[in-house]
Enzyme design. Sequence first.
Site, PDB file in Angstrom:
ATOM      1  N   LYS A   1      25.781  12.077  -6.578  1.00 15.49           N
ATOM      2  CA  LYS A   1      24.178  11.711  -6.553  1.00 15.49           C
ATOM      3  C   LYS A   1      23.269  12.899  -6.181  1.00 15.49           C
ATOM      4  O   LYS A   1      23.370  13.362  -5.045  1.00 15.49           O
ATOM      5  CB  LYS A   1      23.987  10.265  -5.353  1.00 15.49           C
ATOM      6  CG  LYS A   1      24.735   9.200  -5.984  1.00 15.49           C
ATOM      7  CD  LYS A   1      24.514   8.134  -5.155  1.00 15.49           C
ATOM      8  CE  LYS A   1      24.995   8.057  -3.837  1.00 15.49           C
ATOM      9  NZ  LYS A   1      25.081   7.141  -2.859  1.00 15.49           N
TER      10      LYS A   1
ATOM     11  N   THR B   1      12.751   3.866   0.223  1.00 17.32           N
ATOM     12  CA  THR B   1      14.185   3.801  -0.448  1.00 17.32           C
ATOM     13  C   THR B   1      15.307   3.304   0.471  1.00 17.32           C
ATOM     14  O   THR B   1      16.594   3.633   0.229  1.00 17.32           O
ATOM     15  CB  THR B   1      14.369   5.239  -0.883  1.00 17.32           C
ATOM     16  OG1 THR B   1      14.078   6.214   0.262  1.00 17.32           O
ATOM     17  CG2 THR B   1      13.342   5.390  -1.861  1.00 17.32           C
TER      18      THR B   1
ATOM     19  N   GLY C   1      18.348   1.904   1.632  1.00 20.76           N
ATOM     20  CA  GLY C   1      19.541   0.798   1.176  1.00 20.76           C
ATOM     21  C   GLY C   1      19.796   1.261  -0.349  1.00 20.76           C
ATOM     22  O   GLY C   1      20.674   0.754  -0.853  1.00 20.76           O
ATOM     23  N   THR C   2      19.282   2.357  -0.996  1.00 15.28           N
ATOM     24  CA  THR C   2      19.591   2.942  -2.309  1.00 15.28           C
ATOM     25  C   THR C   2      21.057   2.880  -2.586  1.00 15.28           C
ATOM     26  O   THR C   2      21.776   2.498  -3.506  1.00 15.28           O
ATOM     27  CB  THR C   2      18.864   4.062  -2.793  1.00 15.28           C
ATOM     28  OG1 THR C   2      18.862   5.061  -1.582  1.00 15.28           O
ATOM     29  CG2 THR C   2      17.396   3.714  -3.089  1.00 15.28           C
ATOM     30  N   GLY C   3      21.840   3.855  -1.494  1.00 12.98           N
ATOM     31  CA  GLY C   3      23.149   4.043  -1.813  1.00 12.98           C
ATOM     32  C   GLY C   3      23.953   2.975  -1.866  1.00 12.98           C
ATOM     33  O   GLY C   3      24.938   2.631  -2.562  1.00 12.98           O
ATOM     34  N   CYS C   4      23.681   1.896  -0.760  1.00 13.34           N
ATOM     35  CA  CYS C   4      24.308   0.492  -0.954  1.00 13.34           C
ATOM     36  C   CYS C   4      24.013  -0.092  -2.139  1.00 13.34           C
ATOM     37  O   CYS C   4      24.974  -0.678  -2.687  1.00 13.34           O
ATOM     38  CB  CYS C   4      23.968  -0.348   0.405  1.00 13.34           C
ATOM     39  SG  CYS C   4      24.074   0.540   1.993  1.00 13.34           S
TER      40      CYS C   4
END
Length: 271
Positions: A181, A212, A214-217
Amino acid sequence: MTQNAAVQAPPLVLTIAGSDSGGGAGIQADLKTMLALGTHGMSVIAAVTAQNSLGVQGYWELPPEAVRAQLDSVLSDIGTHAIKTGMLASTALVETVAEVLADADAPVVVDPVGVSKHGDTLLAGDAVDAVRTALLPTATVVTPNLWEVEQLTGVKVVDESGMREAAEAIKALGPQWALIKGGHLPGEPADLLFDGTQEYRFTARRYDNRHTHGTGCTLASAIASYLAHGEDVPTAVEKAKEYVTGAIAAGFPLGSGIGPVDHGWHLHTHH
């Protein structure tokens, strides 16, 4: 025969991660994403965090036997079509989960959570090696950000030209696919998906939006949800990226820090 007898269960997705009391990341983000994408989300809680929009104030790991028991309960009775892992906190928990995943016949999306958006560490230093050697080889897709790439491989990416080297270094640790990412690089954000031969690049609009959390989860859970629906990895990643981009665009303020993405954005968007 009752009317409901013909109702089919939706695809099943299991998240193994930490709880976020603020509801924007972790298990809570995972379950919201799974619901939004037409799957039945199930959860194994590995750690409990006390967190809000300002950061993580504390976390407590669950004992390995509690994590193992949750896994056994879900997998022995219900089963799953895809699995997603997030915050696993300690060596013992990483090893416990990796042992179960090694025998799982469902695709596994590993989000190798090392640090929060606020810079709070969520993985014990001595657990990085267990992620590297035990967890990543079980992964169908692993989704590190650039900081996690450096933590796991030592490769430091400073511009887009370094993405391929990062992908090769992560792929060498054993997952089937590496999704690097690149959102923290300058310029148009681009992610690189690589399986050792094929390379896919995904770009997205950069939104001037700091909400933003929580974007990875959310991205990892969206990939797992699309895999549960039967998509192949490149398609699942492409669709998950579209979902997350919309969720970031609809992110909203919460508390006095970083707000979350909106997991239900496409449920109340008028097309």
